[in-house]
Structure formats: structure tokens, C-alpha cells
Design an enzyme around this catalytic site. Sequence first.
Site, PDB file in Angstrom:
ATOM      1  N   ASP A   1      14.511  78.306  35.939  1.00 46.75           N
ATOM      2  CA  ASP A   1      15.562  78.670  36.697  1.00 46.75           C
ATOM      3  C   ASP A   1      16.560  79.639  36.245  1.00 46.75           C
ATOM      4  O   ASP A   1      15.457  80.942  35.574  1.00 46.75           O
ATOM      5  CB  ASP A   1      16.696  77.340  35.373  1.00 46.75           C
ATOM      6  CG  ASP A   1      17.806  76.513  36.775  1.00 46.75           C
ATOM      7  OD1 ASP A   1      18.907  77.675  36.960  1.00 46.75           O
ATOM      8  OD2 ASP A   1      17.976  75.424  37.011  1.00 46.75           O
TER       9      ASP A   1
ATOM     10  N   HIS B   1      18.241  80.054  41.908  1.00 48.00           N
ATOM     11  CA  HIS B   1      18.261  79.558  40.096  1.00 48.00           C
ATOM     12  C   HIS B   1      16.947  80.919  40.268  1.00 48.00           C
ATOM     13  O   HIS B   1      16.141  80.464  39.467  1.00 48.00           O
ATOM     14  CB  HIS B   1      17.891  78.263  40.356  1.00 48.00           C
ATOM     15  CG  HIS B   1      19.443  77.534  40.692  1.00 48.00           C
ATOM     16  ND1 HIS B   1      20.147  77.741  39.683  1.00 48.00           N
ATOM     17  CD2 HIS B   1      19.502  76.706  41.339  1.00 48.00           C
ATOM     18  CE1 HIS B   1      21.329  76.594  39.647  1.00 48.00           C
ATOM     19  NE2 HIS B   1      20.737  76.153  41.365  1.00 48.00           N
TER      20      HIS B   1
ATOM     21  N   GLU C   1      21.611  75.388  46.002  1.00 50.23           N
ATOM     22  CA  GLU C   1      22.387  75.792  45.194  1.00 50.23           C
ATOM     23  C   GLU C   1      22.138  77.533  45.450  1.00 50.23           C
ATOM     24  O   GLU C   1      22.627  78.267  45.059  1.00 50.23           O
ATOM     25  CB  GLU C   1      22.853  75.647  43.711  1.00 50.23           C
ATOM     26  CG  GLU C   1      23.611  74.244  43.694  1.00 50.23           C
ATOM     27  CD  GLU C   1      23.407  74.212  42.419  1.00 50.23           C
ATOM     28  OE1 GLU C   1      24.156  73.622  42.006  1.00 50.23           O
ATOM     29  OE2 GLU C   1      22.904  74.653  41.274  1.00 50.23           O
TER      30      GLU C   1
END
Length: 800
Positions: A204, A256, A320
Amino acid sequence: MLLPFRRTLLATSLFLTASAFAVPAGDLPLMPWPQQVEITSPAGKFVLNDALQIQVKGDALMPEVNHWRERLAQQTGWYLLPQNTGSAGEHPAINIEIKQKVAAQPMPDSDESYQLTVTPQGATLTANTRFGAMRGMETLLQLVQNDGENTFIPLVTVRDQPRFAWRGVLLDSARHFLPVADIKRQLDGMAAAKFNVLHWHLSDDQGWRFESQKYPKLQELASDGQFYTVAQMKDVVAYATQLGIRVVPEIDMPGHASAIAVAYPELLSAPGPYKMERSWGVHEPTLDPSNEKVYAFADAIVGELTQIFPDPYLHIGGDEVDATQWKTSKPIQAFMKEKGIADTHALQAYFNTRLQTILHQHQRKMVGWDEIFHPDLPHDIVIQSWQGPDSLGASAQKGYQGILSTGFYLDQPHSAAYHYRNEILPQPLGGDQNVADGEKAQSWKFNMPRLKGKPVDGSFTLIEGKNGWRGFIDFTGKTRRAVRDIVWQDDGKVSFAVDTWMGDTRPVLTLKDGKFGGYFIIGNARYPVTGGPLSTVPDGLPPVVPDAENMKNILGGEAALWQENITSQILDLKLWPRGFVVAERLWSAQDVKDTGNMYQRLAKIDAWSVVSVGLQQHAETARLMTRLSNSTDIAPLLSFSTALEPAQYYTRQHIKFQAGHYTQAEPLNRLADALPAESNAVREFAGQIETLVADPKNPQAAHVARGQLENWQRSAEQVKPVLAQNSVLRPLQPVAEQLGALSSQGLVWLDKLQKGETLSAQERQQAQAALDDAAKVQDELVLAVVCPLEKLLAGVPVQK
């Protein structure tokens, strides 16, 4: 005694099509509850002793047998005599019969069914494969009980199989690194709860945790020295395999990607420079879909992963994606124009299509979050939904397989009941939304600001019919939901409940003469709202419910444990025992859903998991409270904490964000970090208050409620020296004062309720003001006793 059952059609998936007899859960200490349980002799027992033998036929399970014997020794306190001593039939025995020998590696279609029969002479566990035997042994271990006479297993017949084939837990090693020993302990818990997939989040923005041989700068520059070697990852896979658990690794792409950017900035969509990301949230660094080196990187990483993780699935994240770098990059914009790619969503689909080809070349199937859904992708992908049942239902209806995580985010403190009500399969509205002749309807718009992010807004409609009140709520951009438990008071105050993606949501509003005021309780935290009346009932979006054939595309679900607010020191505390609640929703029949029964069994399983499995949720609380108390005498702090809960939903994260502390460096050392998601003491107290308000003369409820209030009254005084001597605890001094005062007031209200006495309007107003003040979030905690005390206060009549 045969527990009542009825025929039910179990949900099916690509790998599991089955039907069985569903049984509303009984009193046995079992979780997940099996598909069929028959108590063959209520008074009968299979009595155990220290010569107990476990015999296996049909497959070699010697490591597992040794482990099960160790757990039996832990549950009984015995030193078990060596296995295979004495002549056949001389000692009590558990006989395991496995019909088919299969490979040790669990697969998505592994048969986990089993049958268990317990007689006074012993127990026989029959399973088609080793995996069913493993699941059945967990049931048998849960059945081991002690009474005043002996240690025994009740006489039962169990026929069992899972409702869903994919039952997972996501562990996030990227945000806070997890030592291998802690991961293995969670695997032990997962096996005990009959989970069968570890979703391992290995990268991440805040860290890369996977040792790469071909791109070594990833662990050298982007891990802070905390990463898993190839040998360690293989060790975790081997340990999970022995427990019948698949391991699905996740490398997040194309977003990410801040950690990748630190090591290999040439793969990113903007030149940088980049440094390690310490803040939580969504960040700009994104892989460049127009760069062929990115696909060479992906091919190499996938190739390395397949040498470690044998599961046919590989998770690519895909959630995202901040498209800022894509939109501002001239080369990427030119690439999109050249390829005829209309927008950034289509660009991500292009990237995923290329990635899917790479996965296929390595004999792997893609798993990703909602955002990967695109009609250009083939139908063998699995979409993991964090956006909810509508997103899951829409992709399933279009032929894509999926799993649900919304409603199972265990990193957020929610009640076990909220998770338990979370049905995996998308459901219709479940109520009549039409206003019939003679019925009265009122609709209101609302706006609820949050501490971070956009406000939540929408409308709700309440309908008064001949059978009482019903209603529904429409959140902007989401489908309509039916509300429940509508309660009106004479002063125009109304409350109702609805489960949302935010948690257990309870609007408490005053709707009178066109005026709107009040708040929404999200979990246990109050959020003020504004609003006003609507002249007509608004149109709403119906829930997205696939047809019966496409419903089969839903494979199951996963509990998610994102670790922005979790370290290895409190890992068990956040995952257990609530993990068993999610496990039951994924394993047991759909109609096993009585919340009161669930809490009774959960208390037993909580204790069992500590003794038999070795989970540390209570040890972690004790360790943290010992540090906070500067003493091994944690009784004052522990007693005080039973009136408290961590602020639920994302309230704690948003408070940290507002304070500028939403980072990797934020210490997780508050009392809020030492607490379970909900207070059992408050929940049980609330039940007694509910009983008393309905029947003020109930002596048992009054006795229990009075005793609890007196305990909190004492603990509020006794904890004051503890709070004063630790700077981390000092912000809770006002909370102790409030608890003491409210406990005293609660005793007064309890007396008045029992005696039929009244309060003056001024006394009621002052009391409510005190409760409102105490309901505020303080140091990321909520004085949870406020809610049942409000119900007690409401039960005391006001002078006319």
C-alpha cells in the site's frame, strides 16, 4: 430431542451447490451454527478422560491430530496419555473417517461437509475430505464441556456444510507490519471459526512488505526494513494449508502505489521525487498505464507471487485510484487519445485488461475491488465489494462473480449485532413503500456533515397506516432502504433505525410544525443534522437484486481488518470474538439470525477461543490496561471501562484527521485502543432497562439494573487516582465525573419508575441536558451508558 428445523434452499456459488436442513440456533456452545443439529439424548454424555484417543482412517492427519490433542489438553487441563496405547476399544475415542484422499492444498471447490455422531461410547466424524474433517473437529472441540460431575461431549448428531464457498479475512500488513507469529495465531482463529481464505494485503502507500528478487529496491527502500522474506511467506502458506485455509495475496495496482514510487519512480505517472508516505488516506502516486515497463514489472511480481502462493486467485487491489496524475500527464493523455480511451475509468480498465492477460499467462484469476468492474473485462474475475450490496448485485447480475465486505469491516468498532444482520445476498426493500388511501405520509430532507469528507444527505419518509408506522430512507446516490423500530413521542420526537454502510444508524429527530432538529447516531456517536419538510414523497432507487441464476455469482464474503488504527499489540482484540459472528453469517443457514441467541453463544465461544485456540483478545486488553494503570491492579480501570466504548464508525479516524494526527506515527495507546468494539455490560444493562420500562415491577430486572448502576457509581470514584497519574488517561477525568453523576441520577430515576413517581418538566429538561452533554465523544470514547439511561429517563412520567 430433535431441534426444530425446516427445509431451506441454501445459497449457491460457482463451487458449491447444496441444500440442507436449516436449524434456528439452539443453546449448544457452537459458532458457526451447523446446518442440522439433533440432540439424541438430552441427559446423555460421552464422558472423556485423559486416555482419550483420536483415530483417523482414509487420510494422514498426524500433525492435525497432535494439535487437536494439545487443544483438548488445554480445554481439560489434563496431561493426555500417549496416543495409541492400550487395546482397541479400551479407551474413549474420537474416530475420524475420511472417504476420499485429496491433495493437502485447499482449493475454491474443496468439500468441507461433514457428519458428526456422538454416543456414550464415543464420537464418529465422517467427512468426504480432510477439509470436512477439519471443520468437524472444530465443532467437536466446541462441544467439549465441564459440569459438576465430569468432562463430556453431549450426545448429538450434526450434519453440516458451509452456505458459501468463500469465507475470508483480510489482514493488512502494509499499514502496520504484522509479525509472522501473530499472523499464524489469526490463522488458528480463522480455522476455529471455519474461515477458509486469508486475504493478505502486502502493499500500500505506506509500505511494501513482499521480498522481491527482481525488484529488490521495493523492500530495500519502501518497507522501513519490515517485510516478509520468501521463506517466511512460504511458511505462512504452509501453516495455513495445514489448517485448510487458502492464502490469496494482494499487491495493490495501479493506485495506492506510493511505496512503489519510492523504489521505482520511473514506473509512475509523474516524475516525483517521492518519499515514504506516512499519512493515511488516498494519495496521487499511480502507475503509468502507457508505460510498457509497468507491465514488465507486473509480470515479474506476479511470477514471483505464483512461486510462493499456490492459490488460483491473486488480488490486484484496483481501488481508490486518484486520477490526478493521469489527467495532468501529457504523454498519458496523448496515449488515451491514440488508443481511443474515453476517460480515466476506461484507462483503468485498459490497465486491468493487460494485467488480466499477465495473470492468465501465470495461470491465475483476478480478484479486485469494486472499481475494477468494467464490461471489457472477462467474466472469470472476482469483484470484492466495499461499496455495498448494490454494487455487488449489479456486477453479479452482469455475470461477474463477487464477494461482500461491506458491513464486515472489523477495523471499525461496530456492534456484533450490526455485523450479524448483514446479509450477504442483496435483498429487496422488504416493506411497502406505497402510500395507500387513508394513510398519512410525511417526507423530510436531511443533511449530516461529517468530520471528514462530504456530508451525507438524502430524505426519509414515514407512513402511518392501519397497522402502525413504516418508512424508508433514501441516501443520495444509494438505493432505498426500509427503516425499522419507528417510535414517536408526544412532543414530536421520533426515532427509527436502519443499517447503512456507516453502521447501525439511528436518527433521533424532532419533527414538528415544519421544523426539523436532532441528530443521527452512527453506531454510538452522535452527528448533528439539519433538514426540512418535503411537499411530496420522493422517488427512490430500488435495491439491486440479481435474479436467481445470477445470484449464484456471489461466492461469499470477507471480514476486512484494515490496520490504520491497529497494530500487532491489539490485533486479536479487534478481530475476535466478532470474527466468529461474520463466520456464522458466511457458514450458517440464512435463517440462523436470532441476535439474542447469538450473543449467548458468542460469550461461550469467546472464552473457548482463549482456552482452546490461544487467541489473545483479553490478554491484550489486560496488557494495555496494565500499562495505562502503571500497575497490575487494573480492576478500577477495567470496571470504569465497562461503561465506555470506542467511538464507532470512522469517528476515531476522522477525529485524528481533524487534529492532523491521521498518520502512521499516531500512537495507539489510549484507553479507546484497549477496549472491545462494544460493552457487554452496557448491552446487558440496556436489556434490563427495556424490561423495566415495560414492567416497572419486575424485581429481577430492577435488582440487576440497580447493581450495575451502583458498580458504575463506585468505579467512577475508584478510577479517579488512576486517571490522574497518567497523562494519556487524564482527558478522561471529566468522563469519570459524568459517569458518577449519571449513575447516581439513574438510581433516582429507577426508584421513581418502580414507585410510579414523576419528574417535573424542569427536572426532565435538566436531566436530558446532562445526558446530551455526556453523549459527546471524548478522547475518542463514548460514554455508552447514556443510551440506556435515556430510555430509563423516558420511562419516568412527567408531572402534568
